[in-house]
Design a protein around this motif. Sequence first.
Motif, PDB file in Angstrom:
ATOM      1  N   VAL A  79       0.886  -1.166   0.000  1.00 49.38           N
ATOM      2  CA  VAL A  79       0.000   0.000   0.000  1.00 49.38           C
ATOM      3  C   VAL A  79       0.920   1.210   0.000  1.00 49.38           C
ATOM      4  O   VAL A  79       1.849   1.284   0.806  1.00 49.38           O
ATOM      5  N   MET A  80       0.666   2.136  -0.919  1.00 44.87           N
ATOM      6  CA  MET A  80       1.504   3.335  -1.020  1.00 44.87           C
ATOM      7  C   MET A  80       0.709   4.546  -0.543  1.00 44.87           C
ATOM      8  O   MET A  80      -0.513   4.591  -0.691  1.00 44.87           O
ATOM      9  N   VAL A  81       1.423   5.514   0.038  1.00 48.54           N
ATOM     10  CA  VAL A  81       0.788   6.752   0.480  1.00 48.54           C
ATOM     11  C   VAL A  81       1.594   7.937  -0.026  1.00 48.54           C
ATOM     12  O   VAL A  81       2.808   7.850  -0.234  1.00 48.54           O
ATOM     13  N   ALA A  82       0.881   9.030  -0.218  1.00 46.88           N
ATOM     14  CA  ALA A  82       1.515  10.278  -0.652  1.00 46.88           C
ATOM     15  C   ALA A  82       0.700  11.442  -0.119  1.00 46.88           C
ATOM     16  O   ALA A  82      -0.510  11.320   0.100  1.00 46.88           O
ATOM     17  N   PRO A  83       1.347  12.583   0.092  1.00 46.85           N
ATOM     18  CA  PRO A  83       0.599  13.754   0.527  1.00 46.85           C
ATOM     19  C   PRO A  83      -0.243  14.313  -0.612  1.00 46.85           C
ATOM     20  O   PRO A  83       0.040  14.070  -1.790  1.00 46.85           O
ATOM     21  N   ALA A  84      -1.258  15.049  -0.245  1.00 47.08           N
ATOM     22  CA  ALA A  84      -2.128  15.679  -1.239  1.00 47.08           C
ATOM     23  C   ALA A  84      -1.304  16.517  -2.207  1.00 47.08           C
ATOM     24  O   ALA A  84      -0.358  17.194  -1.814  1.00 47.08           O
ATOM     25  N   GLY A  85      -1.649  16.417  -3.483  1.00 48.39           N
ATOM     26  CA  GLY A  85      -0.999  17.215  -4.506  1.00 48.39           C
ATOM     27  C   GLY A  85       0.301  16.659  -5.043  1.00 48.39           C
ATOM     28  O   GLY A  85       0.897  17.230  -5.940  1.00 48.39           O
ATOM     29  N   SER A  86       0.737  15.513  -4.527  1.00 45.70           N
ATOM     30  CA  SER A  86       1.984  14.927  -5.025  1.00 45.70           C
ATOM     31  C   SER A  86       1.739  14.244  -6.366  1.00 45.70           C
ATOM     32  O   SER A  86       0.599  13.950  -6.719  1.00 45.70           O
ATOM     33  N   PRO A  87       2.799  13.963  -7.135  1.00 44.76           N
ATOM     34  CA  PRO A  87       2.612  13.349  -8.450  1.00 44.76           C
ATOM     35  C   PRO A  87       1.853  12.021  -8.426  1.00 44.76           C
ATOM     36  O   PRO A  87       1.077  11.743  -9.323  1.00 44.76           O
ATOM     37  N   GLY A  88       2.048  11.201  -7.397  1.00 47.44           N
ATOM     38  CA  GLY A  88       1.350   9.923  -7.339  1.00 47.44           C
ATOM     39  C   GLY A  88       0.003   9.998  -6.663  1.00 47.44           C
ATOM     40  O   GLY A  88      -0.813   9.090  -6.779  1.00 47.44           O
ATOM     41  N   GLY A  89      -0.261  11.050  -5.942  1.00 50.18           N
ATOM     42  CA  GLY A  89      -1.502  11.175  -5.188  1.00 50.18           C
ATOM     43  C   GLY A  89      -2.529  12.039  -5.887  1.00 50.18           C
ATOM     44  O   GLY A  89      -2.322  12.548  -6.985  1.00 50.18           O
ATOM     45  N   ALA A  90      -3.651  12.202  -5.222  1.00 51.65           N
ATOM     46  CA  ALA A  90      -4.713  13.076  -5.725  1.00 51.65           C
ATOM     47  C   ALA A  90      -4.540  14.457  -5.106  1.00 51.65           C
ATOM     48  O   ALA A  90      -3.624  14.702  -4.318  1.00 51.65           O
ATOM     49  N   ASP A  91      -5.439  15.363  -5.455  1.00 57.01           N
ATOM     50  CA  ASP A  91      -5.363  16.710  -4.903  1.00 57.01           C
ATOM     51  C   ASP A  91      -5.655  16.732  -3.410  1.00 57.01           C
ATOM     52  O   ASP A  91      -5.166  17.597  -2.696  1.00 57.01           O
ATOM     53  N   ALA A  92      -6.473  15.773  -2.937  1.00 58.36           N
ATOM     54  CA  ALA A  92      -6.835  15.728  -1.519  1.00 58.36           C
ATOM     55  C   ALA A  92      -7.353  14.346  -1.168  1.00 58.36           C
ATOM     56  O   ALA A  92      -7.848  13.623  -2.027  1.00 58.36           O
ATOM     57  N   SER A  93      -7.261  14.007   0.119  1.00 67.60           N
ATOM     58  CA  SER A  93      -7.846  12.751   0.591  1.00 67.60           C
ATOM     59  C   SER A  93      -9.362  12.911   0.664  1.00 67.60           C
ATOM     60  O   SER A  93      -9.874  14.039   0.619  1.00 67.60           O
ATOM     61  N   PRO A  94     -10.097  11.811   0.791  1.00 67.19           N
ATOM     62  CA  PRO A  94     -11.559  11.947   0.927  1.00 67.19           C
ATOM     63  C   PRO A  94     -11.948  12.861   2.095  1.00 67.19           C
ATOM     64  O   PRO A  94     -12.825  13.709   1.951  1.00 67.19           O
ATOM     65  N   ALA A  95     -11.283  12.715   3.253  1.00 68.53           N
ATOM     66  CA  ALA A  95     -11.624  13.553   4.405  1.00 68.53           C
ATOM     67  C   ALA A  95     -11.331  15.023   4.132  1.00 68.53           C
ATOM     68  O   ALA A  95     -12.102  15.902   4.525  1.00 68.53           O
ATOM     69  N   MET A  96     -10.217  15.307   3.456  1.00 67.29           N
ATOM     70  CA  MET A  96      -9.868  16.693   3.133  1.00 67.29           C
ATOM     71  C   MET A  96     -10.881  17.295   2.163  1.00 67.29           C
ATOM     72  O   MET A  96     -11.158  18.486   2.210  1.00 67.29           O
ATOM     73  N   SER A  97     -11.425  16.448   1.282  1.00 72.36           N
ATOM     74  CA  SER A  97     -12.387  16.904   0.272  1.00 72.36           C
ATOM     75  C   SER A  97     -13.805  16.972   0.812  1.00 72.36           C
ATOM     76  O   SER A  97     -14.685  17.532   0.168  1.00 72.36           O
ATOM     77  N   GLY A  98     -14.047  16.317   1.956  1.00 72.46           N
ATOM     78  CA  GLY A  98     -15.399  16.290   2.507  1.00 72.46           C
ATOM     79  C   GLY A  98     -16.331  15.351   1.760  1.00 72.46           C
ATOM     80  O   GLY A  98     -17.540  15.555   1.751  1.00 72.46           O
ATOM     81  N   VAL A  99     -15.757  14.333   1.112  1.00 73.26           N
ATOM     82  CA  VAL A  99     -16.574  13.380   0.366  1.00 73.26           C
ATOM     83  C   VAL A  99     -16.354  11.970   0.916  1.00 73.26           C
ATOM     84  O   VAL A  99     -15.346  11.695   1.565  1.00 73.26           O
TER      85      VAL A  99
END
Length: 155
Positions: free
Chosen positions: A64-84
């Motif tokens: 399982v890989m993790v990355a901070p929001a906005g990184s090349p491998g990640g999305a702009d935000a996590s579900p909790a950060m997006s409120g979805v």
Amino acid sequence: MSVDNQGPGRPPDTPWLAPYLTVADPERAMGWYRQVFAFEQGFVRRGRTGEIEHGELVVHDQKVMVAPAGSPGGADASPAMSGVTSPVTLFLYVPDTDAVCQRAKAAGAKVLLEPATMFWGDRICKIADPDGHLWVVATHVKDVSEEDIHQGGLA
């Protein structure tokens, strides 16, 4: 160019499919996953200021890989950060669903389904981790025939 990588298109010791989770704080998230799911720390790449830019956790033969929001491998935000609510649920077999669910709850997870034994023979618990990623943790407790699974699903 020829590369021996256990098959075309992937590096050695890497599964063919690995979830890449966007999290608010990779250091905290990786600690949470180690504490709750007993994942092992894998490769970590840090940036110039020491923050994790990419992290890997290992469970059995999976990654399982993790990355901070906005990184090349990640999305702009996590579900909790997006409120979805995450549209994806990760399904993880564990030796003891009840113990993992209890650890998750104590570590701040939202329990969406308390441990219950399902008609297909798995005892499951569904949680949302602090970053809003959904997990079903399961322990197989009973072998059930396909016919009985079909009948159970109709009940």
